[in-house]
Design an enzyme around this catalytic site. Structure first.
Site, short mmCIF file in Angstrom:
data_model
loop_
_atom_site.label_atom_id
_atom_site.label_comp_id
_atom_site.label_asym_id
_atom_site.label_seq_id
_atom_site.Cartn_x
_atom_site.Cartn_y
_atom_site.Cartn_z
N VAL A 249 -3.94 54.50 31.67
CA VAL A 249 -5.06 54.11 30.82
C VAL A 249 -4.74 54.26 29.32
CG1 VAL A 249 -6.83 54.55 32.57
CG2 VAL A 249 -6.11 56.41 31.07
N ALA B 172 8.50 49.94 21.37
CA ALA B 172 9.75 50.53 20.91
C ALA B 172 10.30 49.80 19.69
CB ALA B 172 10.77 50.49 22.05
N HIS C 83 20.35 21.07 26.56
CA HIS C 83 19.79 20.61 27.84
C HIS C 83 20.75 20.93 28.97
CE1 HIS C 83 17.63 18.15 30.70
NE2 HIS C 83 18.79 17.64 31.07
P1 FAD Z 1 8.99 58.34 21.91
O1 FAD Z 1 9.86 57.36 22.58
O2 FAD Z 1 7.83 58.89 22.67
O3 FAD Z 1 9.95 59.53 21.46
C1 FAD Z 1 9.49 60.67 20.83
C2 FAD Z 1 10.46 61.80 21.08
O4 FAD Z 1 10.10 62.91 20.27
C3 FAD Z 1 10.47 62.32 22.51
O5 FAD Z 1 11.78 62.55 22.93
C4 FAD Z 1 9.68 63.63 22.40
O6 FAD Z 1 10.06 64.58 23.40
C5 FAD Z 1 10.11 64.09 21.04
N1 FAD Z 1 9.19 65.02 20.38
C6 FAD Z 1 7.83 64.94 20.30
N2 FAD Z 1 7.34 65.94 19.53
C7 FAD Z 1 8.42 66.65 19.13
C8 FAD Z 1 8.58 67.80 18.32
N3 FAD Z 1 7.54 68.40 17.74
N4 FAD Z 1 9.83 68.30 18.14
C9 FAD Z 1 10.89 67.70 18.72
N5 FAD Z 1 10.81 66.61 19.49
C10 FAD Z 1 9.59 66.08 19.67
N6 FAD Z 1 7.78 49.57 24.77
C11 FAD Z 1 8.44 48.41 24.57
O7 FAD Z 1 8.63 48.00 23.43
N7 FAD Z 1 8.91 47.68 25.64
C12 FAD Z 1 8.73 48.07 26.92
O8 FAD Z 1 9.17 47.41 27.84
C13 FAD Z 1 8.05 49.29 27.15
N8 FAD Z 1 7.86 49.74 28.41
C14 FAD Z 1 7.24 50.94 28.61
C15 FAD Z 1 7.07 51.39 29.91
C16 FAD Z 1 6.46 52.61 30.15
C17 FAD Z 1 6.29 53.09 31.57
C18 FAD Z 1 6.03 53.41 29.04
C19 FAD Z 1 5.39 54.74 29.27
C20 FAD Z 1 6.18 52.96 27.74
C21 FAD Z 1 6.79 51.72 27.51
N9 FAD Z 1 6.95 51.22 26.22
C22 FAD Z 1 7.59 50.03 26.02
C23 FAD Z 1 6.49 51.96 25.03
C24 FAD Z 1 7.66 52.68 24.37
O9 FAD Z 1 8.25 53.55 25.30
C25 FAD Z 1 7.16 53.43 23.16
O10 FAD Z 1 6.48 52.55 22.29
C26 FAD Z 1 8.32 54.06 22.40
O11 FAD Z 1 9.05 54.93 23.22
C27 FAD Z 1 7.81 54.82 21.18
O12 FAD Z 1 8.89 55.31 20.48
P2 FAD Z 1 8.80 56.61 19.57
O13 FAD Z 1 10.17 56.83 19.05
O14 FAD Z 1 7.68 56.48 18.62
O15 FAD Z 1 8.39 57.80 20.56
P1 AMP Z 2 -3.00 49.94 27.87
O1 AMP Z 2 -3.77 50.51 26.71
O2 AMP Z 2 -2.42 48.56 27.65
O3 AMP Z 2 -1.99 50.89 28.43
O4 AMP Z 2 -4.07 49.72 29.03
C1 AMP Z 2 -4.89 50.73 29.55
C2 AMP Z 2 -6.01 50.05 30.30
O5 AMP Z 2 -6.75 51.03 31.04
C3 AMP Z 2 -7.00 49.34 29.39
O6 AMP Z 2 -7.09 47.98 29.77
C4 AMP Z 2 -8.31 50.09 29.63
O7 AMP Z 2 -9.42 49.23 29.59
C5 AMP Z 2 -8.11 50.67 31.02
N1 AMP Z 2 -8.97 51.84 31.30
C6 AMP Z 2 -9.24 52.89 30.47
N2 AMP Z 2 -10.06 53.79 31.07
C7 AMP Z 2 -10.34 53.31 32.33
C8 AMP Z 2 -11.13 53.78 33.46
N3 AMP Z 2 -11.83 54.92 33.41
N4 AMP Z 2 -11.17 53.02 34.58
C9 AMP Z 2 -10.48 51.86 34.64
N5 AMP Z 2 -9.73 51.37 33.61
C10 AMP Z 2 -9.63 52.07 32.47
#
Ligand code: FAD
Ligand code: AMP
Length: 481
Positions: free
Chosen positions: A276, A326, A450
């Site tokens: 969510v 990311a 193509h």
């Molecule tokens: P993060 O990747 O969360 O990294 C933060 C790091 O900081 C972590 O290692 C954490 O442990 C560390 N950290 C936190 N606080 C501290 C602290 N105080 N001291 C030291 N270390 C700390 N995005 C895409 O663009 N494409 C995708 O296909 C995609 N697929 C996803 C699939 C899943 C299942 C999930 C959960 C996310 C996905 N995302 C995707 C989102 C993407 O992972 C995030 O947007 C991205 O990782 C954010 O990068 P970030 O560097 O801000 O943070």
């Molecule tokens: P995202 O923000 O793309 O990861 O999507 C999260 C999704 O979860 C959104 O579409 C929300 O509307 C949905 N969501 C949040 N809370 C609830 C809930 N209590 N029951 C069902 N869906 C939810």
């Protein structure tokens, strides 16, 4: 106290990219990260590499191969025999991919001279960073500039508390040991759809419960409609307007109570994924007395160039406003490194592509049609279906379409929306074209090889002016003043 030019907190795609770029620009840089793998070893790359983008795409690839082998190979005249799934082997492959990539970041740090510090970093009122490692030992570091990149974590739902066994978050859903018979997913957003797809392809009966009445509200309506139709045909049960009220685990089953248009309902599943949304990692980031301003949603408050309320302190990635993606965080990382090195840099937030890695894939950049309508921006639309594209036919990937939206007067492309095979790759062409301010006419005059799926992009651009070649009837041409 060791001194650096820059200390980065967090080695996800925002933080590690910022650290490498800082080092490339000649700045003495340290990057602090606390992530430990299952064996307790430091593992760089953050959520993206360890529990997000990469492991999810590894499993999407494996499950997609299984479906193709089962459903599509016979049509090609290939009879491979009965396909069998070995989940342990699939997970081992995913873990190997993750390990190789996280080790790659460590090598890049070494090659660029970035000092990697294991532990939890905490910004102090005097702008130093105190790091506590996993044994509890602390050390303090000082730098001219600090970049906060701590990322985000899954949002918890009080109605469905994660127990790590029957009820899991996205991280747990990437490590099931067996295919659940019946799987519930709360939230039909990007993560819920991708993870639901993995397990549905491997044989689970998947039900997604989505609180909102509309499906994929962030996508173009035409694309969202096509997606809902296709996913439903594939067997994903998507229940819209379904708000989860409570969950109870009993005899290895999860009983989910939810409310939808028909009143209160219940659903029994073997496993439940809570997907969510995600929340910024703020806890423990700053010591008391460090007056880092947050915005009204609890993200670190930053300006257009990721400067926080504290001088010399920047914040990037999921911990600040904007899409939690990311590549958005990485680009912010590069921008901030350049700014610290005294260069000019910006991020064009209007041109960050979004991708949903389901099958078909969904991708877009720029504005969708409902936003243009709401803002009264006169626009024209050109749509071209993959069913009319030769390469898509040869590949047997005929579902979906590409839609180009351009300004009715200037013809400048304002948005490109796609649903179909390989759209995660195709969207880059639209991003490049829009970055250079292309018009649909420019795209129409460009030569595309193509037979390729890219020709559908060419034809969609031509369709904006009713000039698509491979369409039986006149291209749908709409203008809204
Ligand atoms: P993060 O990747 O969360 O990294 C933060 C790091 O900081 C972590 O290692 C954490 O442990 C560390 N950290 C936190 N606080 C501290 C602290 N105080 N001291 C030291 N270390 C700390 N995005 C895409 O663009 N494409 C995708 O296909 C995609 N697929 C996803 C699939 C899943 C299942 C999930 C959960 C996310 C996905 N995302 C995707 C989102 C993407 O992972 C995030 O947007 C991205 O990782 C954010 O990068 P970030 O560097 O801000 O943070
Ligand atoms: P995202 O923000 O793309 O990861 O999507 C999260 C999704 O979860 C959104 O579409 C929300 O509307 C949905 N969501 C949040 N809370 C609830 C809930 N209590 N029951 C069902 N869906 C939810």
């Amino acid at each position: 106290m060791e001194k650096f030019d820059v200390i980065v907190i967090g080695a996800g795609p925002a933080g590690y990219v910022a650290a490498i770029r800082c080092a490339q620009l000649g700045l003495k840089t340290a990057c602090v990260d606390k992530w430990l793998d299952a064996e307790g070893r430091p593992s760089l790359g953050g959520t993206c590499l360890n529990a997000g983008c990469i492991p999810s795409k590894a499993l999407l690839e494996s499950s997609e191969l299984y479906v193709r082998l089962r459903d599509e190979f016979p049509e090609h005249g290939i009879q491979p025999g009965r396909a069998r799934i070995d989940i342990a082997a699939m997970m081992a492959r995913k873990d190997r991919v993750v390990r190789e990539l996280t080790q790659g970041i460590a090598q890049l740090f070494q090659a660029n001279g970035v000092v990697s510090v294991q532990g939890h970093g905490c910004l102090q009122p005097d702008r130093s960073v105190r790091v506590t490692d996993d044994t509890g030992k602390t050390a303090a570091y000082r730098a001219e500039h600090v970049i906060l990149a701590p990322g985000s974590r899954p949002t918890q739902l009080a109605a469905a508390p994660v127990d790590g066994d029957r009820i899991v978050d996205s991280t747990g859903a990437l490590a099931f040991e067996a295919v659940p018979g019946r799987l519930g997913v709360i939230g039909a957003g990007i993560i819920g759809l991708e993870l639901g797809s993995v397990w549905q392809r491997l044989g689970s009966e998947v039900v997604l419960l989505e609180a909102q009445q509309d499906f994929l509200t962030m996508a173009d309506r035409q694309v969202a409609r096509e997606a809902l139709k296709t996913f439903t045909r594939q067997g994903l049960e998507i229940r819209l307007g379904a708000r989860v009220l409570s969950c109870r685990v009993r005899r290895n089953k999860v009983e989910v109570r939810f409310q939808d248009g028909d009143g209160e309902q219940s659903l029994k599943v073997d496993r439940l994924i809570v997907a969510v949304g995600r929340l910024p990692n703020i806890d423990g980031l700053c010591a008391p007395g460090t007056e880092l301003a947050l915005d009204e949603w609890g993200y670190v408050h930053v300006d257009e160039q990721c400067r926080t309320s504290l001088p010399g302190v920047y914040a990037i990635g999921d911990v600040v406003r904007g899409p939690m993606l990311a590549h958005k965080g990485s680009q912010e990382g590069v921008m901030v490194a350049e700014l610290i090195a005294g260069r000019h840099a910006t991020v064009d937030y209007d041109l960050i592509p979004s991708v949903i890695y389901t099958q078909p894939e969904i991708a877009w950049v720029g504005r969708h049609e409902q936003a243009l309508q709401a803002d009264g921006i006169p626009h024209a639309s050109g749509v071209f279906p993959f069913a009319a594209n030769g390469r898509a036919r040869a590949a047997g990937e005929t579902g979906g379409f590409i839609k180009v939206l351009s300004h009715a007067r200037t013809d400048r492309v304002l948005g490109v929306h796609m649903i179909g095979a390989h759209c995660s790759e195709l969207i880059a062409q639209a991003v490049v074209a829009m970055s250079f301010g292309a018009s649909s006419e420019d795209l129409g005059m460009t030569v595309f090889a193509h037979p390729t799926l890219s020709e559908a992009f060419h034809e969609a651009a031509l369709a904006v002016h009713g000039e698509a070649i491979h369409m039986a009837r006149k291209a749908v041409r709409r203008r809204a003043e």
